[in-house]
Design an enzyme around this catalytic site. Sequence first.
Site, PDB file in Angstrom:
ATOM      1  N   GLU A  89      40.170  57.918  50.196  1.00  0.00           N
ATOM      2  CA  GLU A  89      41.340  57.372  50.889  1.00  0.00           C
ATOM      3  C   GLU A  89      41.399  55.852  50.780  1.00  0.00           C
ATOM      4  O   GLU A  89      42.478  55.266  50.660  1.00  0.00           O
ATOM      5  CB  GLU A  89      41.308  57.745  52.386  1.00  0.00           C
ATOM      6  N   CYS A 120      26.376  45.060  26.785  1.00  0.00           N
ATOM      7  CA  CYS A 120      27.312  44.202  27.523  1.00  0.00           C
ATOM      8  C   CYS A 120      26.515  43.146  28.294  1.00  0.00           C
ATOM      9  O   CYS A 120      25.303  43.182  28.308  1.00  0.00           O
ATOM     10  CB  CYS A 120      28.122  45.001  28.514  1.00  0.00           C
ATOM     11  N   HIS A 168      37.891  41.122  28.533  1.00  0.00           N
ATOM     12  CA  HIS A 168      38.053  41.444  29.953  1.00  0.00           C
ATOM     13  C   HIS A 168      39.345  40.896  30.524  1.00  0.00           C
ATOM     14  O   HIS A 168      39.658  41.120  31.678  1.00  0.00           O
ATOM     15  CB  HIS A 168      36.854  40.935  30.759  1.00  0.00           C
TER      16      HIS A 168
END
Length: 764
Positions: A13, A651, A702
Amino acid sequence: ANLGFPRMGSDRELKWALESAWRSGSHDELRSTAAELRARHWQLQQDRGIERIPVGDFSLYDHMLDAALAVGAVPSRFGGEPFDPESDDDADWTRYFVMARGGSLDGADRAPLEMTKWFDTNYHQLVPELDPDQSFQGRPARLLAHLAEARTLGVPGRVVLVGPLTFLARSKRTDGGDPVELIERLVPAYVDLVRAVHAAGCEAFQFDEPVLVTDVADKVTAAFGGVYSALREAAGSAEITVASYFGDLGPSTELAVNLPIDVLHLDLVRGADQLDHVLRLRPEGLALSLGVVDGRNLWRSDLDPIIDRIAAVVEQLGPDAVQIAPSCSLLHLPTDLSREDALDPELRSWLAFATERLDELRVVAAAVDGRSDEVRAELETSRAAAASRRGSTRVHRPEVAARVAAITPEMARRSSPFATRAARQAEALHLPPLPTTTIGSFPQTREIRDLRRKFRRGEIDAATYDAGLRDATEACVRSQEDLGLDVLVHGEFERTDMVEYFGDQLEGFFTTANGWVQSYGSRCVKPPVLFGDVVRDTPMTVEWTKFAQNLTDLPMKGMLTGPVTILEWSFVRDDQDWATSARQLALVLRDEVTDLIEAGIPIIQIDEPALREGLPLRQADQAEFLGWATEAFRLAAGSAPDEIQVHTHMCYGDFGDIIDAIIDLDVDVISMEASRSQMELLDDFTAREYPNEIGPGIWDIHSPRVPSDAELDDLLTRAIEVFGADRLWVNPDCGLKTRGWPETTASLTGLVAAARRARTTVTS
Ligand code: GLN
Ligand code: ZN
């Protein structure tokens, strides 16, 4: 006691409310959803008899960001003025999310705070930015509001704060100095905070100091006693707990047990052997919180040994000096098992998510308290689950154990040294100098995601889905040809996630329906679960790679995820050491490599983006990890003959402490993220005279920005200067999955052009 609860909610939620608030710019619904989640989670803890219920652990984005704001540390690029998150002022909400995610503030575009992994977990914290003369200020409003909410529900609440030393150790200073030097400035803000919260009636504080299980520098050690004396005084009559977790206290044990506090929390899952040592050093009056059920992994606990263990401590110290808790915050677990009906009942019976962990605590507490009768049924279920898992033929496959036992050192070695291989590969591949390539994935566009969703919902059949993926793959191969790239990829359209894709296909893994864990902000991951010996029934990537290779004469890379990354990004077995699990994975990847080569694929890339983050928190443990991790990688790659080129990709920029391990992988080519650090990380590679080929990223993928020709030239020139052109590749920082096609095409056009320009200078 509980140390922290997952924030998302069992239907995520919080994620939906956050993302809708970000879209609409209105925070009202988010505010009420967040309050409902807090109330529900407190209630659920109270129902299970938890007596120390955390308040303040809930965060709209990240607990390190909340900690920074609670001490008024707002960098000047976000306005500099301290503010209270979750206030009545909409502007404060905007400011909070701009600090977290970047965006426009006071008429200018702001980059967000940096992110880094929270110790050795997959949770990303934000990194507070502190000036060398940073001023701090206690801002208790958010904590007081949460505390008041809890009170209304009849929950007294233990207020959780990131401890001051962990806070500084996980921050950065804008001048590059050591943030821990700011401790004298910081403590008064914590003191004010604690005073205000205590004055509002809070009788218990929890300071999280996981930094205690790392190689704490002397400066940090020296500061601890003074800091906690000040907090002790500020907290008055309130109980103070210091929580260590993610490992054992080791050399910090003496320091930790002698802090002027009431309760010391120990992680007895990761630091299982520390209890005796702590008991020996423990001064009279210090209570212990025993973290006996796992906050990092989802296996149901075997309760009998836990109960025996706690009973022994209770006998020695008395019941008032012992609390029972999860090993760490439950943040790293999915919320509850109730949505896992589709899971095979036997597998399901082996699991405990956050809610079930608290049930376990309730049962343990009752049993230790001499009320075993009340929990007889639960104890029986726990025993039955432990027995079924221990003896299951789905877990243990003798043929896998036999294969692991038969591993020889030669299998983990290529047959020739790099120089020989490089010559053969040059003959086989005919690549230009400064060859261009990408890291693997291409944009997962809306069309691809729609296609996948329709397939999942049964709106289209497998053939239609496959045809859609084939079209995307073909279009991707064509555009790479058009762009003039030298080594192509198939684009990874069939994969949602580079670990899940393999987990789904391997025996020994299962996937949950709703086992989401927060990664950062609203982002959740659903790690596959490694439960048994690993078997590959059929090839996993050969069809797609072959399909793509058959479309072109240029070399195609076969893309695999490495054994260490698969482990790091899964829930793993706790009944077997990581090294053995890694070897099992390595063997099935090795089979995949063999099949790819058989299918005519000339280059294999085995991604290990998570190798760095798996590094143990203490240096003393690092060599062992790097030993089995690199062995597993080499085992996966070792069957490749000389003329087959093996690549890896990693990465994140920080390679200094694993550079020897990277050399040890003996890959032909490594690509990694480098553009943000302006190629600085190449220094690590040149300092150790990295012997093989290397592709430092020259395009920061990115952000949606298209780099200018000048930027690309600049980074490439720099790379050539420090590393030379002979062994250099030209590629982006990482995969392009999250990018759109327009910026991808534009940036790759620039990248190929930059490589071509550089070729004329290096060959002339
Ligand atoms: N091959 C993967 C991709 O391009 C690598 C992703 C990663 O390193 N995280 O998506
Ligand atoms: Zn990457």
